[in-house]
Design a protein around this motif. Structure first.
Motif, PDB file in Angstrom:
ATOM      1  N   ALA A 172       7.566   4.720   1.073  1.00  0.00           N
ATOM      2  CA  ALA A 172       7.779   3.368   1.586  1.00  0.00           C
ATOM      3  C   ALA A 172       7.324   2.959   3.240  1.00  0.00           C
ATOM      4  CB  ALA A 172       9.480   3.166   1.569  1.00  0.00           C
ATOM      5  N   GLY A 173       7.039   1.764   3.472  1.00  0.00           N
ATOM      6  CA  GLY A 173       6.827   1.585   4.923  1.00  0.00           C
ATOM      7  C   GLY A 173       6.858   0.048   5.351  1.00  0.00           C
ATOM      8  N   GLU A 174       7.076  -0.332   6.123  1.00  0.00           N
ATOM      9  CA  GLU A 174       7.169  -1.538   6.576  1.00  0.00           C
ATOM     10  C   GLU A 174       6.790  -1.880   8.252  1.00  0.00           C
ATOM     11  OE1 GLU A 174      11.285  -2.930   6.447  1.00  0.00           O
ATOM     12  OE2 GLU A 174      11.746  -2.059   8.505  1.00  0.00           O
TER      13      GLU A 174
ATOM     14  N   PHE B 251       8.219   9.178   4.330  1.00  0.00           N
ATOM     15  CA  PHE B 251       7.330   9.647   3.188  1.00  0.00           C
ATOM     16  C   PHE B 251       8.218  10.963   2.335  1.00  0.00           C
ATOM     17  CE2 PHE B 251       4.544   8.693   6.641  1.00  0.00           C
ATOM     18  CZ  PHE B 251       3.283   8.274   5.886  1.00  0.00           C
ATOM     19  N   ARG B 252       9.652  10.787   2.534  1.00  0.00           N
ATOM     20  CA  ARG B 252      10.490  11.590   1.615  1.00  0.00           C
ATOM     21  C   ARG B 252      11.605  10.856   1.123  1.00  0.00           C
ATOM     22  NH1 ARG B 252       8.552  13.864   6.171  1.00  0.00           N
ATOM     23  NH2 ARG B 252       7.520  15.676   6.112  1.00  0.00           N
ATOM     24  N   GLN B 253      11.928  11.141  -0.159  1.00  0.00           N
ATOM     25  CA  GLN B 253      13.028  10.211  -0.732  1.00  0.00           C
ATOM     26  C   GLN B 253      14.379  10.584   0.070  1.00  0.00           C
ATOM     27  OE1 GLN B 253      12.660   8.203  -3.137  1.00  0.00           O
ATOM     28  NE2 GLN B 253      10.715   8.566  -3.307  1.00  0.00           N
TER      29      GLN B 253
ATOM     30  N   ASN C  26       0.672  -1.308   0.023  1.00  0.00           N
ATOM     31  CA  ASN C  26       0.035  -0.133   0.163  1.00  0.00           C
ATOM     32  C   ASN C  26       1.028   1.263  -0.139  1.00  0.00           C
ATOM     33  OD1 ASN C  26      -2.347  -1.588  -0.105  1.00  0.00           O
ATOM     34  ND2 ASN C  26      -2.545  -1.484   2.129  1.00  0.00           N
ATOM     35  N   PHE C  27       1.778   1.206   0.588  1.00  0.00           N
ATOM     36  CA  PHE C  27       2.746   2.489   0.792  1.00  0.00           C
ATOM     37  C   PHE C  27       3.404   2.737  -0.592  1.00  0.00           C
ATOM     38  CE2 PHE C  27       2.179   3.295   4.869  1.00  0.00           C
ATOM     39  CZ  PHE C  27       2.874   4.398   5.408  1.00  0.00           C
ATOM     40  N   GLN C  28       3.882   1.456  -1.080  1.00  0.00           N
ATOM     41  CA  GLN C  28       4.419   1.589  -2.496  1.00  0.00           C
ATOM     42  C   GLN C  28       3.702   2.144  -3.625  1.00  0.00           C
ATOM     43  OE1 GLN C  28       5.727  -2.355  -3.559  1.00  0.00           O
ATOM     44  NE2 GLN C  28       7.434  -2.275  -2.208  1.00  0.00           N
ATOM     45  N   GLU C  29       2.219   1.896  -3.250  1.00  0.00           N
ATOM     46  CA  GLU C  29       1.316   2.424  -4.256  1.00  0.00           C
ATOM     47  C   GLU C  29       1.354   4.054  -4.264  1.00  0.00           C
ATOM     48  OE1 GLU C  29      -0.892   1.299  -6.608  1.00  0.00           O
ATOM     49  OE2 GLU C  29       0.278  -0.860  -6.347  1.00  0.00           O
ATOM     50  N   MET C  30       1.760   4.550  -3.087  1.00  0.00           N
ATOM     51  CA  MET C  30       1.763   5.815  -2.803  1.00  0.00           C
ATOM     52  C   MET C  30       2.895   6.589  -2.890  1.00  0.00           C
ATOM     53  SD  MET C  30      -0.726   6.450   0.366  1.00  0.00           S
ATOM     54  CE  MET C  30       0.321   5.774   1.616  1.00  0.00           C
ATOM     55  N   ALA C  31       3.798   5.714  -3.670  1.00  0.00           N
ATOM     56  CA  ALA C  31       5.467   6.341  -3.867  1.00  0.00           C
ATOM     57  C   ALA C  31       5.894   6.406  -2.701  1.00  0.00           C
ATOM     58  CB  ALA C  31       5.264   7.335  -4.878  1.00  0.00           C
TER      59      ALA C  31
ATOM     60  N   SER D 103      14.880  10.852   3.053  1.00  0.00           N
ATOM     61  CA  SER D 103      14.941  10.313   4.705  1.00  0.00           C
ATOM     62  C   SER D 103      15.098   8.944   4.587  1.00  0.00           C
ATOM     63  CB  SER D 103      13.716  11.010   5.233  1.00  0.00           C
ATOM     64  OG  SER D 103      12.737  10.533   4.749  1.00  0.00           O
ATOM     65  N   GLN D 104      15.334   8.537   5.663  1.00  0.00           N
ATOM     66  CA  GLN D 104      15.384   6.754   5.771  1.00  0.00           C
ATOM     67  C   GLN D 104      14.046   6.466   6.513  1.00  0.00           C
ATOM     68  OE1 GLN D 104      17.952   4.950   4.783  1.00  0.00           O
ATOM     69  NE2 GLN D 104      18.808   6.842   4.041  1.00  0.00           N
ATOM     70  N   LEU D 105      13.783   5.265   6.572  1.00  0.00           N
ATOM     71  CA  LEU D 105      12.758   4.495   7.236  1.00  0.00           C
ATOM     72  C   LEU D 105      12.953   4.863   9.056  1.00  0.00           C
ATOM     73  CD1 LEU D 105      12.570   1.016   5.617  1.00  0.00           C
ATOM     74  CD2 LEU D 105      10.833   2.964   5.731  1.00  0.00           C
ATOM     75  N   GLN D 106      11.909   5.603   9.448  1.00  0.00           N
ATOM     76  CA  GLN D 106      11.667   5.772  10.733  1.00  0.00           C
ATOM     77  C   GLN D 106      10.644   5.234  11.507  1.00  0.00           C
ATOM     78  OE1 GLN D 106      14.146   7.745  12.497  1.00  0.00           O
ATOM     79  NE2 GLN D 106      15.341   8.509  10.622  1.00  0.00           N
ATOM     80  N   VAL D 107      10.815   4.964  12.747  1.00  0.00           N
ATOM     81  CA  VAL D 107       9.696   4.401  13.640  1.00  0.00           C
ATOM     82  C   VAL D 107       8.631   5.179  13.620  1.00  0.00           C
ATOM     83  CG1 VAL D 107       8.796   3.228  15.861  1.00  0.00           C
ATOM     84  CG2 VAL D 107      11.139   2.755  14.875  1.00  0.00           C
TER      85      VAL D 107
END
Length: 1077
Positions: free
Chosen positions: A911-913, A934-936, A904-909, A938-942
């Motif tokens: 990332a999420g896990e 939510f920004r290219q 679902n996150f990929q569909e919104m361009a 940045s890194q994945l954040q909790v």
């Protein structure tokens, strides 16, 4: 709301449907119909949703979220989960006293409908009905559990006011809620079991280490004290030997006392007993001759008594004969007197007969002349009839008067109640307290009177409730003030001292009333400055200037509710509201609306909020004035009724007295007639009785005998009396002769008795000497017996003392035989042994006791250590067993959620896990981590408030909920008003469409952006939709509109007409009312 609108379009051919759906396209547990009555904003609502997507559209405040509240309360939910009110009474429509929610659920078959009805009222009472029958709440909960409906689970049911609460869940709490909502129902049970067992395992590890350390320390201490223990044991052996000798000592003393008792004491008692028996024998033998003489004397005494009795009987007979003779003499004199009297009466007898005849003739003549008296029966009957008639009138009159008096009492009671009610309603404090109580502060009255009763105990002034301290002159301003200030402040108490605050807080906890403390510092003091620009826009005042209150109360209200930033305007201000914000005013009131502007902390843009002004419920009550007027009118009417009834009762009493007087007069006339009849009857009886008396007197005179015959009778009587006197004299002579003989015999017997008394006295003098000797011997024997008993008691006490030390000396016979055999030698041996033992000195006198205690403790700890190790191994085994079931299942579940979430996150361009945060055996620290980007750059954040904005967190939250849908098995899901996606500016409309499409099992969804065809059933509640949305025939639209002109368009819409027809009906109605300028 109007009846449900008829369907206009046919459904699409969906092809094969999931197995759980029936021919009607519903699944078991789906909501088929919702019916509301007097619930929140609705008078009545009947809603029948379709099996797929249901779009519920309406402006803010029209009642969309009321459907969410109705479903929660109707399915046995607690009001607290809604975040709106704590009691069901608050959900009853304002102005009504009761309402109900009726929800129809699809059963296992299309024809099986389950109707659940919950009736509520303003008194917070609920009544449950299942298919029309009254049932307890537990039975309704059982039906709901059957369909896996969990109202209190935030992943299934997320009301509008609790969206932020779900977003605030920690990873640990998120894992718990996920386990409850999806996956194997055993997962939360296994998780709790692992948490509890892991805590037990940690406690066992700590206990094992502590016990092993304690065991080693105890063993080391005992090894250091072994030499001292040996010396202590030697000393203890000597002391035990001395104690053993002390045990023999009482038995040795007992043996010596027993020997003395047997050889001396008992022998002396036997000698004294023998002397006593000999003296007693001599005394008894000397009493024999005296007893014989006493028997002989008793015989003489008996004879004397018999003779004395005969003498007395003789005297009695003589007295009787003399009395008879005197009686005969008196009768003789009376006979002679009668003879003389007869001779004198012969002359007057003829005269008395003549006089009696004349009297009898006169009485007969008077009786014949007396006229008979007849009772006037007609007059008596007439009087009786009059009395009966008057009694009936009096009885009826009393009944009417009693009825009137009862009615008067009821009227007076009603008037008293009206007066009391008027006093209550006219009391300002009572009315305000009642309004606070109606608003949910159930115990405010008790709290208020407690503060009043304890005011003398406070150090400073205590104000409250705040509502009672505030005075607003203008009703409109009172409405603004009530809407602006939070409800909890109106029922709060205000203190000005820390000790007063602590005391009041402790008491108010019982009543559920908040307490505020005012420190006396003026935190806000802004003068009112109405500029010409403000006046031009209709602003004329500020909210803090429109009410009066004590300084502390006013400061608290201003600081808590920021009243000095809220301005008051007119209808002109409403029309030019957009221009007001340019003056820097972010909060103002108009007669119909409340305008507020807020600035975003992230983007800096301004957001406007417009709320309707609700009528005041605390400061004003529409019913008060009319109620008071009605009660005053009722009181006046009751007063008039009471006055009229008193006059009627007075008339009744006057008429009753007249009737009673009339009855008394009739009774008096009747009584006079009866008295006259009684007088005539009594007079006739008296004359008749006089005539009878005269006749009897005349007859008695004729029956009298003549004088000669009476004289002869008396002479014969005198002769008989003389004969009787002669016989009496002969009998008296015989009795005198007998009396002389008895007197002689009595004297002889008495002299012989005197001689016997002299002999007995001489013999008794000798017997008394023998008696004294016997008594002396008996006393000596008693003394010896007492001495023997005393020795026996001492001997028994000595034996008891010895037995208290050693119960059976035979057990220690061998040891006792080796000890000295006399008391003196044994006491010396005891002293020597104790001296030898006391010569051994120790620094620690308790070394042996400590050593033995440690030995026992070592043994106890060793046993416990063994048990704990076994329990530790069992706990580890159980944890591994449960973990082997729980963790793989949980990992698989989280993996599935992560796949859907990442997609679902990929569909919104972006990332999420979703990942499982594991912590080994610390199962209470396990959690679910949501990481997003939510920004290219940045890194994945909790996901947290420190890294993401509110909109980003809301989007992440709804996407996580979306990821749960394919994994859960429940008939519907509720998520209300998540519309922050638009504010983030990152979610394109197609992605939102995909987001909504993934809600496959939801029954109720509220969102805010776009929608499309749903493969499963869904409700979408939204006040605003983006344009260019695509709708399919699977979508059913439910419009919620409120207003004074909605009834006719609603009927047109419900009939199934097109939207143009609806708009035409609305235009016709609006054209009838001119637009207000």
């Amino acid at each position: 709301m109007a009846a449900p609108r008829a369907a206009k379009r046919t459904k699409l051919d969906r092809g094969a449907v999931p197995p759980q759906r029936g021919e009607d396209d519903y699944v078991p547990g789906n909501i088929v119909e919702v019916e509301l009555c007097n619930f929140m904003t609705y008078d009545r609502l009947v809603c029948r949703p379709g099996p797929r997507l249901n779009l519920v559209v309406g402006p803010n405040g029209s009642g969309k979220s009321s459907l969410v509240c109705a479903i929660a309360l109707g399915l046995a939910g607690d009001p607290n989960i809604l975040g709106r009110a704590s009691s069901v009474g608050a959900f009853v429509k304002r102005g009504e006293v009761a309402g109900h929610v009726k929800i129809s659920l699809r059963g296992d078959t299309p024809d099986d409908m389950i109707c659940i009805t919950r009736k509520i009222d303003t008194k917070n009472k609920s009544e449950w009905l299942l298919n029309g029958a009254t049932v307890p709440k537990k039975e309704v909960i059982d039906v709901i559990k059957k369909f896996n409906i969990q109202i209190n689970n935030l992943t299934q049911f997320l009301p509008q006011d609790r969206v932020s609460e779900f977003a605030k869940l920690s990873p640990i709490q998120l894992l718990e809620e996920t386990e409850k909502a999806v996956g194997d129902p055993d997962l939360p049970v296994q998780h709790r079991q692992l948490v509890e067992r892991s805590k037990e395992l940690k406690a066992l590890e700590v206990a094992l280490k502590q016990k092993e350390q304690t065991l080693n320390n105890l063993k080391a201490l005992n090894a250091q004290q072994e030499k001292d223990v040996e010396r202590v044991r030697l000393r203890d052996n000597l002391l035990r030997k001395a104690e053993l000798m002390k045990k023999k000592l009482p038995w040795l003393k007992f043996d010596m006392m027993r020997k003395e008792f047997r050889e001396v004491i008992q022998e002396q008692e036997k000698i004294a007993k023998k002397k006593m028996e000999e003296a007693a024998k001599i005394w008894e033998s000397s009493k024999g001759p005296i007893e014989e003489l006493k028997k002989h004397r008793a015989t003489h005494t008996s004879n004397i008594k018999k003779i004395s009795k005969q003498v007395n009987e003789n005297m009695t007979k003589r007295q009787k004969v003399m009395e008879d003779e005197l009686q005969l003499n008196a009768e003789l004199r009376a006979a002679f007197d009668d003879i003389d009297h007869l001779k004198k009466q012969e002359k007057s007898h003829q005269q008395r007969i003549l006089k009696a005849k004349e009297d009898f003739a006169a009485a007969e003549k008077e009786l014949q002349d007396l006229q008979p008296y007849e009772l006037p029966r007609d007059e008596m009957a007439q009087l009786t009839e009059q009395i009966a008639r008057v009694n009936v009138e009096i009885k009826n009159l009393k009944a009417e008067r009693n009825g009137m008096e009862s009615q008067l009492a009821r009227e007076e009671e009603k008037m008293r109640k009206c007066s009391d009610r008027l006093k209550e309603m006219e009391s300002k404090n009572s009315k305000l307290l009642q309004r606070l109580q109606n608003a949910g502060a159930d115990n405010i009255t008790e709290a208020y009177y407690w503060v009043q009763d304890n005011k003398k105990n406070f150090r400073g002034e205590v104000y409250g409730p705040v509502l009672l301290e505030v005075n607003v002159q203008d009703k409109l301003h009172a409405t603004y003030l009530e809407n602006h200030v939070p409800n909890y402040i109106w029922k709060s108490f205000i203190t000005q001292d820390a000790s007063d605050r602590d005391c009041v807080v402790r008491q108010m906890k019982k009543y559920g009333i908040p307490v505020l403390n005012y420190l006396g510092e003026r935190t806000r003091s802004r003068p009112l400055n109405i500029t010409p620009e403000m006046k031009q826009l209709g602003i004329y005042s500020r909210l803090d200037q429109e009410f009066n209150a004590p300084a502390a109360v006013k400061e608290v209200l201003i600081s808590q509710a920021i009243l000095d930033d809220s301005y008051i305007g007119t209808d002109q201000t409403h029309r030019r509201a957009d221009e007001v914000s340019k003056l820097g005013i972010s909060d103002f009131w108009t007669p119909d609306n409340h305008y507020r502007w807020s600035k975003s902390r992230y983007g800096g843009h301004m957001s406007a909020f417009v709320d309707a002004v609700y009528p005041s419920r605390l400061f004003m009550s529409n019913l008060d004035v009319s109620d008071i007027e009605n009660l005053q009118l009722q009181k006046e009417q009751h007063g008039k009724n009471i006055e009229e009834m008193n006059e009627a009762i007075t008339k009744f009493r006057k008429k009753q007295r007249q009737l009673e007087d009339e009855e008394a007069n009739i009774h008096k006339q009747k009584e006079e007639i009866i008295n006259m009849m009684r007088f005539q009857k009594k007079r006739r009886e008296e004359i008749q009785r006089r005539a009878d008396t005269k006749r009897r007197v005349l007859e008695d005179l004729f029956q009298e005998e003549d004088v000669e015959s009476s004289t002869r009778k008396l002479v014969d009587q005198v002769a008989k009396l003389n004969d009787k006197r002669f016989q009496a004299m002969i009998k008296l002579k015989d009795l005198l002769t007998e009396a002389v003989a008895l007197k002689w015999s009595h004297t002889e017997k008495h002299m012989a008795s005197i001689e016997l008394d002299a002999k007995i006295w001489e013999m008794e003098k000798g017997v008394k000497k023998f008696e004294k000797d016997a008594i002396h011997a008996a006393r000596e024997y008693e003394d010896r017996k007492r001495i023997t008993q005393e020795h026996r008691r001492k001997l028994s006490m000595a034996k008891q003392h010895a037995e208290s030390i050693v119960m059976n000396p035979e057990d220690l016979k061998k040891e006792f035989d080796a000890m000295p055999g006399t008391v003196e030698e044994l006491e010396a041996a005891i002293q020597d042994t104790e001296s030898e033992a006391n010569s051994m000195l120790f620094l620690n006198q308790n070394v042996l006791q400590e050593y033995q205690n440690r030995e026992r403790e070592i043994e106890s700890i060793s046993n416990k250590l063994k048990d704990d190790k076994y329990e530790y191994e069992m706990c580890c085994s159980e944890i591994e067993s449960v973990k082997g079931k729980w963790l793989p299942t949980l990992r698989t579940l989280v993996s599935k959620i992560n796949d859907t979430f990442s997609h679902n996150f990929q569909e919104m361009a972006v990332a999420g896990e979703v990942s499982l945060d594991e912590h080994g055996l610390d199962f209470d620290h396990y959690g679910i981590l949501i990481k997003v980007k939510f920004r290219q750059t940045s890194q994945l954040q909790v996901l947290s408030a420190h890294h993401q904005s509110g909109g980003e967190r809301s989007v992440s939250t709804i996407l996580y909920l979306v990821s749960l849908q394919d994994l859960t098995n429940c008939p519907f899901r509720v998520v209300d008003e998540i519309n922050q996606g638009k504010a983030t500016g990152i979610v394109p409309p197609p992605s939102i469409v995909l987001l909504l499409l993934s809600f496959r099992s939801a029954d109720l969804l509220t969102s805010g952006n776009n929608l499309s065809v749903l493969h499963r059933r869904c409700f979408l509640l939204t006040p605003k939709l983006l344009p260019d949305l695509e709708y399919s025939d699977a979508c059913s639209i439910l419009n919620i509109m409120n207003g004074p002109w909605i009834e006719e368009p609603a009927k047109v819409w419900s009939a199934g007409d097109c939207w143009g027809t609806v708009m035409s009906a609305g235009g016709r109605i609006l054209s009838q009312y001119p637009r207000q300028q």
